[in-house]
Design an enzyme around this catalytic site. Sequence first.
Site, PDB file in Angstrom:
ATOM      1  N   SER A  64       0.809  -1.345   0.314  1.00 36.41           N
ATOM      2  CA  SER A  64      -0.067   0.073   0.145  1.00 36.41           C
ATOM      3  C   SER A  64       1.028   1.051  -0.101  1.00 36.41           C
ATOM      4  O   SER A  64       0.188   2.248  -0.029  1.00 36.41           O
ATOM      5  CB  SER A  64      -0.979   0.381   1.198  1.00 36.41           C
ATOM      6  OG  SER A  64      -1.853  -1.011   1.105  1.00 36.41           O
ATOM      7  N   LYS A  67       0.444   3.749  -3.074  1.00 29.66           N
ATOM      8  CA  LYS A  67      -0.636   4.034  -2.956  1.00 29.66           C
ATOM      9  C   LYS A  67      -0.619   5.869  -2.096  1.00 29.66           C
ATOM     10  O   LYS A  67      -1.435   6.865  -3.788  1.00 29.66           O
ATOM     11  CB  LYS A  67      -1.473   3.846  -2.140  1.00 29.66           C
ATOM     12  CG  LYS A  67      -2.550   2.063  -2.205  1.00 29.66           C
ATOM     13  CD  LYS A  67      -3.932   2.135  -1.542  1.00 29.66           C
ATOM     14  CE  LYS A  67      -3.505   0.533  -1.316  1.00 29.66           C
ATOM     15  NZ  LYS A  67      -4.293   0.582   0.147  1.00 29.66           N
ATOM     16  N   TYR A 191      -3.720  -2.857 -10.386  1.00 28.52           N
ATOM     17  CA  TYR A 191      -3.834  -2.318  -8.332  1.00 28.52           C
ATOM     18  C   TYR A 191      -2.903  -3.244  -8.035  1.00 28.52           C
ATOM     19  O   TYR A 191      -2.371  -3.105  -7.090  1.00 28.52           O
ATOM     20  CB  TYR A 191      -5.609  -2.273  -8.134  1.00 28.52           C
ATOM     21  CG  TYR A 191      -4.640  -2.479  -7.086  1.00 28.52           C
ATOM     22  CD1 TYR A 191      -4.665  -0.982  -5.644  1.00 28.52           C
ATOM     23  CD2 TYR A 191      -5.523  -3.665  -5.700  1.00 28.52           C
ATOM     24  CE1 TYR A 191      -4.871  -1.358  -4.382  1.00 28.52           C
ATOM     25  CE2 TYR A 191      -5.518  -3.764  -4.480  1.00 28.52           C
ATOM     26  CZ  TYR A 191      -4.931  -2.389  -3.444  1.00 28.52           C
ATOM     27  OH  TYR A 191      -5.081  -1.951  -2.647  1.00 28.52           O
ATOM     28  N   TYR A 243      -4.927   3.732   8.181  1.00 22.05           N
ATOM     29  CA  TYR A 243      -6.189   3.215   8.139  1.00 22.05           C
ATOM     30  C   TYR A 243      -6.510   3.364   9.337  1.00 22.05           C
ATOM     31  O   TYR A 243      -6.768   4.174  10.087  1.00 22.05           O
ATOM     32  CB  TYR A 243      -6.001   1.506   8.064  1.00 22.05           C
ATOM     33  CG  TYR A 243      -5.134   0.849   6.418  1.00 22.05           C
ATOM     34  CD1 TYR A 243      -5.853   1.358   5.580  1.00 22.05           C
ATOM     35  CD2 TYR A 243      -4.195   0.712   6.826  1.00 22.05           C
ATOM     36  CE1 TYR A 243      -5.338   1.494   3.891  1.00 22.05           C
ATOM     37  CE2 TYR A 243      -3.699   0.012   5.050  1.00 22.05           C
ATOM     38  CZ  TYR A 243      -3.670   1.045   4.426  1.00 22.05           C
ATOM     39  OH  TYR A 243      -2.824   0.672   2.887  1.00 22.05           O
ATOM     40  N   VAL A 261       1.408  -3.523   3.467  1.00 23.01           N
ATOM     41  CA  VAL A 261       0.982  -5.356   4.337  1.00 23.01           C
ATOM     42  C   VAL A 261       2.572  -5.748   4.103  1.00 23.01           C
ATOM     43  O   VAL A 261       2.632  -6.665   4.870  1.00 23.01           O
ATOM     44  CB  VAL A 261      -0.218  -6.165   3.927  1.00 23.01           C
ATOM     45  CG1 VAL A 261      -1.550  -5.031   4.831  1.00 23.01           C
ATOM     46  CG2 VAL A 261      -0.637  -6.419   2.300  1.00 23.01           C
TER      47      VAL A 261
HETATM   48  N1  GLN Z   1      -2.458  -5.437  -1.867  1.00 23.48           N
HETATM   49  C1  GLN Z   1      -2.585  -5.282  -0.874  1.00 23.48           C
HETATM   50  C2  GLN Z   1      -4.140  -5.486  -0.035  1.00 23.48           C
HETATM   51  O1  GLN Z   1      -5.177  -5.200  -1.393  1.00 23.48           O
HETATM   52  C3  GLN Z   1      -2.401  -3.974  -0.048  1.00 23.48           C
HETATM   53  C4  GLN Z   1      -3.403  -3.714   1.499  1.00 23.48           C
HETATM   54  C5  GLN Z   1      -1.832  -2.522   2.322  1.00 23.48           C
HETATM   55  O2  GLN Z   1      -0.999  -2.751   1.992  1.00 23.48           O
HETATM   56  N2  GLN Z   1      -2.857  -2.527   3.476  1.00 23.48           N
HETATM   57  O3  GLN Z   1      -4.773  -5.930   0.216  1.00 23.48           O
END
Ligand code: GLN
Length: 309
Positions: A64, A67, A191, A243, A261
Amino acid sequence: MSKLDDVVKEIADEMRHMPDRGEVASYIPELARVDPKSFGIAVVDAEGNVAVAGDADTPFSIQSISKVFTLTLALGKVGDRLWDRVGREPSGSPFNSVVQLEYEKGIPRNPFINAGAIAVTDLILSNHLPREALGEILRFMQFLADDPTITIDQQVAASEHRTGFRNAALANYMKSFGMLDNPVDFTLGVYFHHCAIAMSCRQLAMAGRFLAQFGSNPSTGYAVIQPERARRINALMLTCGHYDGSGEFAYRVGLPGKSGVGGGILAIAPGKASIVVWSPGLDKTGNSRLGRIALERLTSRMGWSIFGA
Ligand code: GLN
């Protein structure tokens, strides 16, 4: 050795002995293969000095953290029209929550929860083939990090493609509200692949410099984005970057930050430094456990919290 070098080494030593390292993400099966004892840290300061320790040169799945960069690219393409598709409020929910999306009629709370990031990816994809959009994202990372060797880990991308049912649910849900312009499969494919970009702490800290330097890239002196936009991306990282752990991160670390993650965190000390820590074990909100602790120690020892000492 500067104070920064000393502090970075000290923190890496302390992290080596931490007993509770959190849980490595396993819902993307390929991510579970990483060594939970890994720890890396890299800091690039305003003068361009780089301080590193631990596994700072080992590539990991940025997930993420990508992003932040897709948001930057999408704002460059569509400007404030992006905010018709995505909100700017903290979600207070897990990163892959479905329930909020129904209440809010397919408009995700912010660009960093999965639904929001999928909507942002969809905007980048419009008028392109998936591989063109992905190439653009990857080249942007290579340009910012000043490193053409950065690649996508195809194994991780394929692993998430096979198991990303929740993301497929989120994307289909948004599509049903007319909030995605492209075929769901195309948007999800891009994505999953940008989440699977593999970078080391050092490469990612280099890529984050423009956010610490008011929008400009110190290697060239040119603006990547305008200072106001950098300021706003940093604001979103502070309020939404972790988050439902964003409040705790702001309270403890006091910097804009974005987690993934894969266990990485990019944190920005505006005017001072771009920082990346990596430790694959996560806490219950899906954020790196030791990464957060390491950043808390770094900001208090360097006096870098945006809220003062
Ligand atoms: N690719 C992961 C997902 O979509 C990214 C989530 C994350 O890093 N928090 O679940």
